[in-house]
Design a protein around this motif. Structure first.
Motif, mmCIF file in Angstrom:
data_model
loop_
_atom_site.group_PDB
_atom_site.id
_atom_site.type_symbol
_atom_site.label_atom_id
_atom_site.label_comp_id
_atom_site.label_asym_id
_atom_site.label_seq_id
_atom_site.Cartn_x
_atom_site.Cartn_y
_atom_site.Cartn_z
ATOM 1 N N GLN A 639 -11.182 -7.015 3.025
ATOM 2 C CA GLN A 639 -10.584 -7.008 1.210
ATOM 3 C C GLN A 639 -9.802 -5.883 0.791
ATOM 4 O OE1 GLN A 639 -14.711 -7.649 0.023
ATOM 5 N NE2 GLN A 639 -15.360 -10.152 1.335
ATOM 6 N N MET A 640 -8.886 -5.441 1.233
ATOM 7 C CA MET A 640 -8.245 -4.200 0.441
ATOM 8 C C MET A 640 -7.579 -4.377 0.106
ATOM 9 S SD MET A 640 -7.926 -1.952 4.125
ATOM 10 C CE MET A 640 -6.946 -0.455 3.686
ATOM 11 N N LEU A 641 -6.552 -3.648 -0.529
ATOM 12 C CA LEU A 641 -4.671 -3.798 -0.472
ATOM 13 C C LEU A 641 -3.961 -3.043 0.346
ATOM 14 C CD1 LEU A 641 -3.057 -4.343 -3.025
ATOM 15 C CD2 LEU A 641 -2.887 -1.910 -3.456
ATOM 16 N N LEU A 642 -2.241 -3.187 1.060
ATOM 17 C CA LEU A 642 -2.200 -3.853 2.209
ATOM 18 C C LEU A 642 -1.017 -3.022 1.039
ATOM 19 C CD1 LEU A 642 -2.755 -6.440 4.233
ATOM 20 C CD2 LEU A 642 -3.796 -4.015 4.525
ATOM 21 N N LYS A 643 -0.245 -3.628 0.433
ATOM 22 C CA LYS A 643 1.317 -3.141 -0.704
ATOM 23 C C LYS A 643 1.370 -4.068 -1.815
ATOM 24 C CE LYS A 643 5.809 -2.682 1.369
ATOM 25 N NZ LYS A 643 6.921 -2.779 2.439
ATOM 26 N N LYS A 644 1.901 -3.225 -2.482
ATOM 27 C CA LYS A 644 2.383 -3.656 -3.832
ATOM 28 C C LYS A 644 3.661 -3.480 -3.833
ATOM 29 C CE LYS A 644 0.612 -1.655 -7.511
ATOM 30 N NZ LYS A 644 -0.178 -0.665 -8.140
ATOM 31 N N PHE A 645 4.496 -4.446 -4.375
ATOM 32 C CA PHE A 645 5.709 -4.871 -4.368
ATOM 33 C C PHE A 645 6.098 -4.516 -5.475
ATOM 34 C CE2 PHE A 645 4.907 -6.800 -0.379
ATOM 35 C CZ PHE A 645 5.887 -6.508 0.598
ATOM 36 N N GLU A 646 7.052 -4.142 -6.522
ATOM 37 C CA GLU A 646 7.261 -3.960 -7.709
ATOM 38 C C GLU A 646 8.979 -4.876 -7.854
ATOM 39 O OE1 GLU A 646 8.523 -0.455 -11.109
ATOM 40 O OE2 GLU A 646 9.007 -0.535 -8.681
#
Length: 914
Positions: A639-646
């Motif tokens: 339940q954690m953020l792995l990656k963000k794409f702009e």
């Protein structure tokens, strides 16, 4: 490495604004698409969007004569120097003002940029690395209004600039003694195009009111005289000296400034200035008051002038006689840009209002290329089961199907009369189902390209969600006004059941991949599970903390993910109806502040949420997007953020920046809220709260960035998102990543090639995969004799079988050696099938990629074989017919069996040739 997704392509957006360019060979069109640049290959019928982007929408693109460099300029004047070979950004530059046009000289050594009423001459970047790629040589002042167009002479000695002040200026690129500048009039409207004749100083100028002026020069190109260095003005020379009274040149540290005057330059001693004579004036047929000439292009070798008009009509004229060759209407919208390829056969037209790009071959009067994106926003997308196609539905009521390999749309369905809310493929991959606000759900056949089923409800309803079960037999759609779910049979088209129970609009539907259970999310803060086998009754009701916006099943059907209005993603077990976890993702959205917002972005983010969810192929992570420029990947278990794409950095969209620019703030408030009208009757156009789309006819309309739908490819190698910008595809680009396996000092290309020469195939393959260079792997694999493939596959270590199968799948997609790579795949699967079966979860994307490649080759080959077979049958029938007409002797007459054997033999021979 698992989430090393990179921008791969932009689909669904073809042309927005700016100028079109052809490549050097004339086989590709280079078109600006928003803040990106797309290259459409007309020979291979593919499209590619370059992995570069500007901060605002692109207004003009200049391509070098050798086709290796391009200069891209956006609305603010920020420029990028891009290599069209490596697809990389070489240099950043800022012109500080909006640029109207840019043009390289034919020799590639210089280029001219026009901004406001100035023409700037720059030295073009060379082959060697430079600290500053853009070196200003001269600045030319002459027009009183904005400049619009540029053209060069064939020897790069002079260039001409057209202006909005109805004048045309001819400038010398060098210090010519007999041509400093020359001003031409004769028009009554804005200059749209100005063109030099081939190997001449003769000119053609075209204005917006449909007038063409032909200008004749009394001097040839080789008649230009270079100014002596002694005549060069020094710092002591003042403006108004007798010798320099017709020009003002200020020699500074940066560049030389040339200011032209409307009076003709005076002749110097022993040098006669270049003179122009107005030879003739022609007028285009004006069919209406507002039918302005909007675009023009001239092909010098064939002397053909192409003109586009605001009514969608274009003309082809032969100059200088002005003979009409061709006239056609391509649409009822304004033609924004025209370009002609090097051979003069193909003409590219861009229509910004329709988002349309087409290439016309005027000699055969046929379309070479025709693409049009969605007129409004895209609302939904779905991958086909083999990952080869993507279907999209838009607010314009169109359903479009895109080929993921070519990046082009090959069929458009226009049966819907209102916005599409959802689209999906059936499990067979040959049927598309779409739901719309017009009250219909339609099914389309991809074999015959027709709408073969239309599902309707007893009472008119606006369908906002859609789902099809695994068998493809049950079609369900949720209504947003009656709060009901409708079930139809795909086979008969009959309405089977109306499911009631929700107390709010049904926002999302999803069938379980393993059971006949339908999950429905609603604004009434519940998710209901409906049993399709037990009289369509509610099996479970899952309570939510806020309004349900999106629901999706994990690929194995053992988990359910729900996105709610409070920005959370909750996970549920369908078997026990218990919540197993949740993710608070509101802060990860990082929403921007709209120009008309009275509150900060931080306060605005409290009302934002995820509206699109999608599980990865292995079910371990989930992809989420919403009213933001970011797409997030979360690990479900942790339940954690792995990656963000702009997904976009385009500031031409609204809600992109967290803070408002203080330079846009006035004493009356934000410039976006200040009335720009001239009279008291003008009304400030501010959208109502909650309105996302806005009025498309609004003068101040600025689309808001958002993600409306997300999908992972079945192969797991890519994912796609429908955004305000278009259909963005992100994929794992293995060719750019060097990832060696079990590497030591002995593993070198020389040692690998030595093993190939010794014909130790297994060792060579193992070493090549340890080094992991694609070119070397392909070289080793194709060196293995065909008859040795089963032996090599049988003696290959288990750890390399999966790697080799994945590499064979990727090679099969592009290679023409079909039988060779198919033999590799067959032997690997036959000899190691049981071992691969035990690792089915990890091997599934590879197998799906292999199936996709085989299916694509099967489709193309079967069409070719059918075509050849029918041609041969036709030839045999034709020869029989001619044989019957010819009188034959009894011993020469072949019987029926013999003729059939001959035709079969010819068919077998053709198959052998294939």
């Amino acid at each position: 490495m698992k989430f090393a997704y990179r921008f791969s392509n932009l689909l669904g957006a073809v042309y927005r604004q700016g100028n079109l360019n052809f490549s050097k060979d004339g086989n590709a069109v280079i078109s600006p698409v928003g803040n990106r640049v797309s290259v459409f290959d007309l020979k291979n019928n593919t499209s590619e969007t370059l992995p570069i982007s500007t901060t605002k929408n692109i207004t003009c693109v200049g391509v070098s004569p050798d086709g290796s460099l391009a200069i891209v300029v956006d609305e603010d004047g920020a420029a990028l120097l891009v290599s069209l070979i490596t697809r990389a950004v070489l240099h950043h530059f800022h012109f500080h003002k909006p640029v109207s046009s840019i043009r390289f000289s034919p020799d590639g050594r210089k280029f001219v940029v026009t901004k406001e009423n100035v023409a700037l001459l720059y030295h073009a970047p060379g082959k060697q690395r430079e600290f500053n790629a853009f070196v200003l040589d001269k600045s030319y002042y002459g027009p009183y209004d904005e400049t619009t167009c540029i053209d060069w002479t064939d020897d790069s000695k002079c260039f001409v600039v057209g202006s909005k002040d109805m004048s045309t200026w001819v400038f010398g690129a060098e210090r010519w003694a007999n041509l400093i500048y020359y001003s031409l009039g004769g028009h009554k409207d804005i200059i749209v195009g100005c063109f030099f004749e081939k190997d001449s100083l003769d000119l053609y100028t075209v204005s917006q009111d449909g007038a063409l002026c032909v200008w004749k020069s009394d001097t040839k190109l080789d008649g230009l005289v270079l100014k002596k260095s002694s005549d060069k003005p020094g710092p002591w020379r003042r403006e108004g000296d007798e010798e320099e009274e017709d020009e003002e040149r200020v020699e500074g540290e940066e560049a030389e400034v040339i200011r032209g005057k409307t009076e003709p330059p005076k002749d110097k001693k022993e040098v006669k200035n270049v003179r122009y004579k107005h030879r003739s004036k022609h007028f285009f047929n004006k069919e209406g008051e507002f039918n302005n000439l909007t675009a023009a292009a001239y092909h010098k070798p064939t002397h053909i002038l192409v003109t586009g008009f605001a009514s969608g009509i274009f003309h082809l004229h032969e100059l200088p006689e002005f003979n009409l060759i061709h006239s056609l209407s391509i649409s009822d919208q304004r033609i924004a840009s025209v370009a002609v390829n090097s051979s003069g056969d193909w003409i590219a037209f861009g229509c910004s209002r329709m988002g349309q790009l087409l290439v016309w071959e005027w000699q055969s009067e046929s379309y070479v290329f025709k693409q049009q994106g969605h007129f409004n926003n895209m609302a939904s997308l779905a991958y086909s089961p083999d990952g080869q196609y993507i279907v999209t539905g838009g607010d314009d009521g169109k359903v479009k199907v895109w080929n993921t390999n070519s990046g082009l749309c090959f069929v458009t369905f226009t049966e819907h009369t209102s916005s599409i809310t959802n689209v999906t493929f059936t499990s067979s991959g040959f049927v598309i189902v779409s739901a719309s606000l017009d009250g219909t759900v339609r099914a389309y056949d991809l074999h015959r390209y027709r709408n073969f089923r239309t599902f309707t409800s007893p009472r008119p309803a606006q369908f906002s969600s859609l789902a099809v079960d695994v068998s493809g037999e049950l079609v369900s759609a949720g209504a947003q006004d009656s709060f009901e779910i409708f079930l139809w049979s795909m086979q008969t088209g009959r309405l089977l059941e109306v499911l009631g129970g929700h107390e709010g609009p049904v926002s999302s539907l999803c069938f379980s991949p393993v059971q006949s259970i339908l999950a429905s999310a609603s604004w009434d803060r519940t998710v209901r599970l409906w049993d399709m086998l037990d009289s369509w009754q509610v099996k479970e009701t899952l309570p939510l903390t806020s309004d349900g916006l999106c629901v999706t099943y994990r690929p194995d059907g053992q988990e359910l993910a729900v996105a709610t209005l409070n920005g959370e993603i909750s996970f549920w077990s369908p078997q026990t109806a218990t919540q197993t976890g949740s993710i608070t993702g509101r802060h990860d959205l990082e929403t921007g502040r709209k120009e008309t917002d009275k509150i900060t972005a931080k306060q605005s983010a409290k009302g934002k949420s995820f509206t699109a969810l999608c599980y990865s192929a292995d079910g371990e992570s989930i992809l989420a997007g919403g009213h933001s420029k970011f797409v997030c990947i979360y690990n479900v278990k942790e339940q954690m953020l792995l990656k963000k794409f702009e997904i976009s950095c385009n500031l031409s969209f609204d809600a992109m920046e967290e803070f408002l620019d203080r330079r846009k703030m006035t004493e009356f408030g934000s410039l976006a809220l200040v009335d720009e009208g001239a009279g008291d009757g003008e009304v400030v156009d501010i959208s109502l709260p909650g309105v996302r789309r806005g009025d498309m006819s609004s003068r101040h309309f600025k689309p808001e960035i958002r993600v409306s739908s997300l999908r992972f490819s079945p192969t797991g190698r890519s994912w796609a998102a429908t955004t305000t910008e278009g259909l963005l595809v992100y994929s794992l680009d293995g060719s750019l990543v060097f990832d060696p396996y079990d590497l030591d000092l002995d593993v070198t290309p020389a040692s690998i090639r030595k093993q190939v020469r010794l014909q130790d195939w297994v060792s060579a393959i193992v070493l090549a995969f340890r080094l992991n260079e694609n070119a070397l792997k392909q070289e080793v694999l194709e060196a293995v004799p065909h008859e040795q493939i089963p032996v090599v596959c049988g003696s290959l270590p288990d750890v390399y079988v999966e790697k080799l199968l994945g590499f064979v799948a990727s090679c099969l997609e592009k290679s023409s050696h079909l039988q060779f790579y198919m033999t590799w795949a067959q032997n690997l699967l036959m000899l190691h099938g049981q071992k691969l079966k035990n690792r089915s979860a990890s091997i599934l994307p590879t197998l799906q990629s292999l199936q996709k490649s085989i299916q694509r080759h099967f489709d193309s080959l079967s069409k070719l074989c059918d075509f050849n077979m029918f041609n041969i049958r036709y030839a045999v029938a034709l020869s029989k017919q001619k044989g019957l007409k010819r009188p034959m002797k009894e011993e020469e007459e072949p019987d029926e069996e013999t003729s059939e054997e001959m035709s079969e033999a010819s068919l077998e021979e053709s198959d052998m040739m294939l």
